[in-house]
Write a protein that holds these residues in place. Structure first.
Motif, short mmCIF file in Angstrom:
data_model
loop_
_atom_site.label_atom_id
_atom_site.label_comp_id
_atom_site.label_asym_id
_atom_site.label_seq_id
_atom_site.Cartn_x
_atom_site.Cartn_y
_atom_site.Cartn_z
N VAL A 105 -17.01 -6.13 -4.61
CA VAL A 105 -15.70 -5.45 -4.58
C VAL A 105 -14.85 -6.13 -3.51
CG1 VAL A 105 -14.47 -3.30 -4.18
CG2 VAL A 105 -16.71 -3.26 -5.33
N ASP A 106 -13.74 -6.68 -3.90
CA ASP A 106 -12.78 -7.21 -2.93
C ASP A 106 -11.97 -6.05 -2.35
OD1 ASP A 106 -11.03 -8.91 -1.50
OD2 ASP A 106 -9.62 -8.87 -3.16
N CYS A 107 -11.42 -5.23 -3.23
CA CYS A 107 -10.65 -4.05 -2.80
C CYS A 107 -10.43 -3.18 -4.02
CB CYS A 107 -9.30 -4.46 -2.19
SG CYS A 107 -8.17 -5.23 -3.36
N LEU A 108 -9.89 -2.01 -3.80
CA LEU A 108 -9.38 -1.17 -4.88
C LEU A 108 -7.88 -1.42 -4.98
CD1 LEU A 108 -11.21 2.21 -4.21
CD2 LEU A 108 -11.89 0.39 -5.79
N GLU A 109 -7.38 -1.56 -6.20
CA GLU A 109 -5.96 -1.84 -6.36
C GLU A 109 -5.34 -0.94 -7.43
OE1 GLU A 109 -4.93 -5.64 -8.04
OE2 GLU A 109 -6.89 -5.85 -8.99
N SER A 110 -4.05 -0.68 -7.27
CA SER A 110 -3.30 0.05 -8.29
C SER A 110 -2.78 -0.95 -9.31
CB SER A 110 -2.11 0.78 -7.65
OG SER A 110 -2.54 1.77 -6.75
N VAL A 111 -2.92 -0.60 -10.59
CA VAL A 111 -2.45 -1.47 -11.67
C VAL A 111 -1.62 -0.64 -12.64
CG1 VAL A 111 -4.44 -3.00 -11.48
CG2 VAL A 111 -4.52 -1.07 -13.09
N ALA A 112 -0.78 -1.31 -13.40
CA ALA A 112 0.07 -0.65 -14.38
C ALA A 112 -0.33 -1.08 -15.78
CB ALA A 112 1.54 -0.97 -14.12
N LEU A 170 -3.93 11.06 -16.46
CA LEU A 170 -3.66 10.37 -15.21
C LEU A 170 -2.16 10.28 -14.91
CD1 LEU A 170 -6.26 7.44 -15.39
CD2 LEU A 170 -6.51 9.72 -14.37
N GLY A 171 -1.39 11.22 -15.44
CA GLY A 171 0.04 11.23 -15.15
C GLY A 171 0.84 10.46 -16.16
N ASP A 172 2.16 10.45 -15.95
CA ASP A 172 3.08 9.90 -16.94
C ASP A 172 3.53 8.48 -16.65
OD1 ASP A 172 3.04 12.43 -18.16
OD2 ASP A 172 4.70 13.14 -16.89
N HIS A 173 3.06 7.89 -15.57
CA HIS A 173 3.64 6.61 -15.14
C HIS A 173 2.79 5.39 -15.49
CE1 HIS A 173 6.65 8.97 -13.09
NE2 HIS A 173 5.72 9.61 -12.41
N GLY A 174 1.62 5.59 -16.06
CA GLY A 174 0.79 4.45 -16.49
C GLY A 174 0.26 3.63 -15.34
N VAL A 175 -0.08 4.27 -14.22
CA VAL A 175 -0.60 3.56 -13.05
C VAL A 175 -1.91 4.22 -12.64
CG1 VAL A 175 -0.18 2.90 -10.65
CG2 VAL A 175 1.71 2.92 -12.28
N TRP A 176 -2.95 3.40 -12.41
CA TRP A 176 -4.25 3.92 -11.99
C TRP A 176 -4.96 2.88 -11.13
CZ3 TRP A 176 -2.76 3.65 -17.18
CH2 TRP A 176 -3.14 2.49 -17.85
N ILE A 177 -6.17 3.21 -10.70
CA ILE A 177 -6.92 2.36 -9.77
C ILE A 177 -8.05 1.64 -10.52
CG2 ILE A 177 -8.40 2.36 -7.70
CD1 ILE A 177 -6.93 4.95 -6.87
N VAL A 178 -8.23 0.36 -10.21
CA VAL A 178 -9.39 -0.40 -10.68
C VAL A 178 -9.94 -1.21 -9.51
CG1 VAL A 178 -8.53 -0.58 -13.06
CG2 VAL A 178 -8.04 -2.42 -11.40
N PRO A 179 -11.20 -1.63 -9.57
CA PRO A 179 -11.72 -2.52 -8.53
C PRO A 179 -11.30 -3.96 -8.79
CG PRO A 179 -13.44 -2.07 -10.13
CD PRO A 179 -12.24 -1.25 -10.55
N ARG A 180 -11.07 -4.70 -7.74
CA ARG A 180 -10.83 -6.14 -7.84
C ARG A 180 -12.11 -6.85 -7.43
NH1 ARG A 180 -6.29 -10.35 -6.71
NH2 ARG A 180 -5.05 -8.81 -7.80
#
Length: 637
Positions: free
Chosen positions: A589-596, A607-617
Motif C-alpha cells: 500500500v502506497d497510500c489511500l486515495e480518493s478517486v472519481a 456512497l453519496g451522489d458525487h461519485g467519489v470514494w477511496i481505493v488503495p494505491r
C-alpha cells in the motif's frame, strides 16, 4: 524594514537584501543547497504585498515552481510564517499551464494532452494574449523557483512569459546550477550540456542593463562536518562549461572527486544485516536511502520489506494521489455547495486521521475550484479530481521515518540521515549505456550528498541484474539471462480500478463496509495480494481480472491498464502461451486515495451522489505465483 516575524528565523544580511528589492526589480538569486531559499521567498512575497507605498495584490503576483514537492513546501511555509502572502497562489508549471488553457478555451478537453503538449499549447496561448485576458490579468511580479530545472518546453514557456510582460513587470527567479539534474529530459545529447545554464545566460543577455544578481551563500541544513562533505564543490558545479566535450571532461573529474568524498564517508554495511536493519528501525529521526535509478529503488525497498522494515517508496512527481479525506467529506454531503463552517465540521467528523490546518485546506481547495467567495463548489472539487488538477500542496504525502528514493525524486527534500548508494564510475556507465552525461551524473551525486542535516553514509549498490524495463508499458519486470521467463512486475499509479466502487464490480461485498475497512485497517506499507478471479482474459490484449486483497479480504480489483500491461509483459510473442499467475504477491500500500468514477455506481452503492470514494494505491515489485509451468516455459527457464 524591521523584522517583526518572531515566529520564524531571522533574515541574514544576504536574505534581507533579496527581500527588500522593489516590486519592479528584475532579480536573479542563486542559492546553494540548504541556503534558506524557501524562507527567503516567503518573506519576499510578504514584502511585495505589505510595502506601504507600492503594495501588490495577491492576483498581481504569479508564483511558479518546477516540482510539486517545492510547491507544497512553499505553501506550507507561507501558511506557517507569512502575514500578507497567504492569498498568493503557488503552482507548478503544468498546473498553471492547464489553468491558463482552460481559461482561454474552456470548451476544449485539455486533460487528454501529455505534459509537454500542454506546455507547448500554453506557450502559444501566452503569445496570443491569454494571460492578460484571464481572470487575474497581466502579472506585476513573477516569482519562479527551481529555475535550474527549466529545460526544453518549460524553459521556452517561461522565456515567452517574461518576454511578453517585460514592460512594467518585475520578477524574482531563484535557482542553483549545481543542482540542475533534469537535463535528461532533453533528448538531443549535444543540446543537453548547453541546457544546464541556458536560462541563466538568457536572463543575463535579455536584461543586460537592469538585471540584479544576488547570492545566498550560507548553509542552514548541514549541522555536521559530515553533512557538509560535498558543499565546497557547489561553486565549481555551477561554472561547468556549456560546450558538450568540455562539459564531459569537467564533469568526469567532478564525479570522480565526489565519489572519492563519498567513499570516505562511513559504510552503512550490508542492508540486509541485523545491525543495519536494527539501525534503520530504531533511528529516531528521518532517514533516506538515495539511489541512482528506479530499478535500484525497487530492489532496495523490496529487500527492506522482506526483512520487516517498512520504508516509503518515493513516488514520481507526476503521481497526484488525492487524500482520502476528500471522499469522506463529499460522501457525507448531498449538497452542491458548502460554507466553511460546514466543511470544517465534515472534515472533523470524517474517519481519516491526521487532518491538519483546516483553514489552509479550505483556502487552497476553494482557490483551485474557483468557488464564489465564502462557498465551496462540490462539483468543481470533483472535477479537480477527474482532471488531475487537485492542489499540489494538498496531494497525499504519507509521513515516513524511512524513505527509499531516486535522487531525482528526492530533489528539494532534506533528512536527518542520508544513505547514498555508491554510484558506478563513468567508465562502468559507458559499458552499460551508449551515451552518458558525466556532468549530470556529478550534479546528481552532489544533490544526493547535500540532502542530510547530520549523517551521511554510503552502501554498496544492490544487485539489479534480474530487474529489467518493459518498454511497451514502461514498467520494470523480474526476469533475466537468456530466458523469456518472467517472475514479476512493478506497480504504477492507477493500478486499482476507479470506475466503480470496490464491492460492486468484480466481487460482491458491502461498499460502505469496504470504505470503513480501508480507513480503519489499511496502512501504508501493508502487503497487498492480487488473486486471479478466473483464467479468461477480459479482452484480446488483456490479462484475466485480479482481485486486490488485504489480509485475505477483497478491497478492490485491478484496472484495465494493469491488465493490459500484464498481458504485454507476459505475451513474449504471438505463439507464446501465457501461464497466468494465480496470485501476485509483494505489492504494498502506497497510500489511500480518493478517486472519481461513475456517479450512478456510487449512488447505487450508497456512497453519496458525487461519485467519489477511496481505493488503495499500490507500489513496489510484485512476484508471480503460478500453477505448474507449461512445457514452453519450462524449456526457457
Amino acid at each position: 524594514m524591521s523584522d517583526i516575524y518572531l515566529d520564524s528565523p531571522q533574515l541574514t544580511a544576504e536574505q534581507r537584501v533579496v527581500v527588500e528589492q522593489s516590486w519592479d526589480t528584475r532579480l536573479l538569486v542563486t542559492a546553494g543547497a540548504g541556503a534558506g531559499k524557501t524562507h527567503t521567498l516567503v518573506r519576499r512575497l510578504d514584502a511585495l504585498m505589505s510595502d506601504e507605498e507600492e503594495a501588490l495584490e495577491a492576483r498581481e503576483i504569479l508564483v511558479l515552481s518546477f516540482s510539486r514537492a517545492a510547491v507544497r513546501e512553499l505553501r506550507e511555509r507561507i501558511a506557517q510564517h507569512a502575514r500578507e502572502a497567504r492569498r498568493v497562489r503557488v503552482q507548478t508549471f503544468d498546473s498553471w499551464a492547464y489553468t491558463l488553457l482552460r481559461g482561454a478555451c474552456p470548451d476544449r478537453d485539455w486533460s487528454g494532452l501529455r505534459f509537454d503538449e500542454r506546455i507547448q499549447e500554453a506557450t502559444e496561448a501566452i503569445m496570443q494574449g491569454a494571460v492578460e485576458a484571464g481572470e487575474s490579468g497581466a502579472p506585476a511580479h513573477v516569482v519562479i523557483d527551481e529555475v535550474q530545472d527549466l529545460v526544453g518546453d518549460r524553459r521556452d514557456m517561461v522565456e515567452t512569459l517574461l518576454d511578453r510582460f517585460q514592460d512594467g513587470c518585475g520578477f524574482t527567479v531563484v535557482g542553483d546550477g549545481a543542482q540542475a539534474i533534469f537535463g535528461f529530459q532533453v533528448a538531443d545529447d549535444d543540446a543537453r550540456a548547453a541546457e544546464t545554464n541556458y536560462f541563466f545566460d538568457w536572463l543575463r543577455a535579455s536584461y543586460p542593463d537592469d538585471l540584479v544578481e544576488l547570492h545566498l551563500s550560507a548553509n542552514f541544513r548541514a549541522r555536521t562536518d559530515e553533512a557538509r562533505t560535498a558543499l565546497s564543490l557547489g561553486p565549481t558545479l555551477r561554472r561547468l562549461p556549456s560546450e558538450a566535450e568540455e562539459s564531459d571532461a569537467a564533469g568526469e573529474l567532478l564525479h570522480r572527486e565526489l565519489s572519492d568524498l563519498l567513499r570516505a564517508c562511513p559504510d552503512f554495511g550490508p542492508l540486509d544485516s541485523d545491525f543495519a536493519l536494527a539501525s534503520l528501525q530504531d533511528f529516531p529521526g528521518t532517514c533516506a536511502i538515495l539511489c541512482r535509478d528506479n530499478r535500484q529503488a525497487l530492489v532496495l525497498s523490496d529487500t527492506l520489506h522482506s526483512r520487516g522494515v517498512r520504508p516509503r517508496l518515493q513516488r514520481s512527481f507526476q503521481d497526484r494521489p488525492v487524500p482520502a479525506w476528500v471522499a469522506s467529506v463529499l460522501r457525507a454531503t448531498g449538497s452542491t455547495t458548502l460554507v466553511e463552517e460546514r466543511f470544517r465540521d465534515l472534515l472533523a467528523a470524517g474517519s481519516t486521521p491526521d487532518i491538519q490546518d483546516p483553514g489552509r485546506i479550505w483556502r487552497s481547495l476553494r482557490g483551485a475550484a474557483r468557488a464564489p467567495r465564502g462557498l465551496m463548489d462540490v462539483t468543481a472539487v470533483r472535477r479537480l479530481i477527474v482532471e488531475g488538477r487537485f492542489p499540489d500542496d494538498l496531494v497525499t504525502t504519507e509521513p515516513a521515518g524511512l524513505v527509499v528514493s531516486t535522487v531525482h525524486r528526492a530533489k528539494g527534500l532534506e533528512f536527518d540521515r542520508v544513505i547514498v548508494v555508491e554510484p558506478p564510475t563513468t567508465r562502468e556507465l559507458r559499458r552499460q549505456h551508449t551515451h552518458i552525461d558525466p556532468a549530470a551524473e556529478a550534479r546528481a551525486l552532489y544533490v544526493a550528498m547535500t540532502r542530510p542535516r547530520d549523517d551521511l553514509f554510503r552502501i554498496t549498490a544492490p544487485d539489479t541484474a534480474l530487474v529489467r524495463r518493459e518498454r511497451s508499458s514502461d514498467r520494470w519486470y523480474l526476469g533475466g539471462g537468456q530466458s523469456y521467463f518472467r517472475n514479476g512486475l512493478s506497480a504504477s499509479g492507477q493500478d486499482v480500478s476507479q470506475e466503480h466502487p470496490p464491492g460492486t464490480d468484480g466481487f460482491e461485498a458491502d461498499p460502505s463496509m469496504i470504505q470503513s475497512y480501508l480507513v480503519s485497517a489499511v496502512r501504508p506499507g501493508d502487503e497487498l495480494v492480487l488473486r486471479a478471479q478466473h483464467e479468461m482474459p477480459m479482452a484480446a490484449d488483456e490479462s484475466p481480472p485480479y482481485t486486490v486483497l488485504h489480509r485475505d479480504r477483497p478491497i478492490g480489483v485491478v484496472s484495465e491498464k494493469f491488465r493490459r500491461d500484464l498481458y504485454s509483459s507476459l505475451k513474449i510473442n504471438r505463439t507464446w502461451n501465457i501461464n497466468w499467475p494465480l496470485e501476485i504477491t509483494g505489492f504494498r500500500v502506497d497510500c489511500l486515495e480518493s478517486v472519481a468514477g461513475s456517479t450512478a455506481s456510487g449512488a447505487r452503492a450508497g456512497l453519496g451522489d458525487h461519485g467519489v470514494w477511496i481505493v488503495p494505491r499500490m507500489s513496489g515489485l510484485g512476484r508471480y505465483k503460478r500453477a505448474a509451468m507449461n512445457s514452453q516455459e519450462s524449456r526457457n527457464k
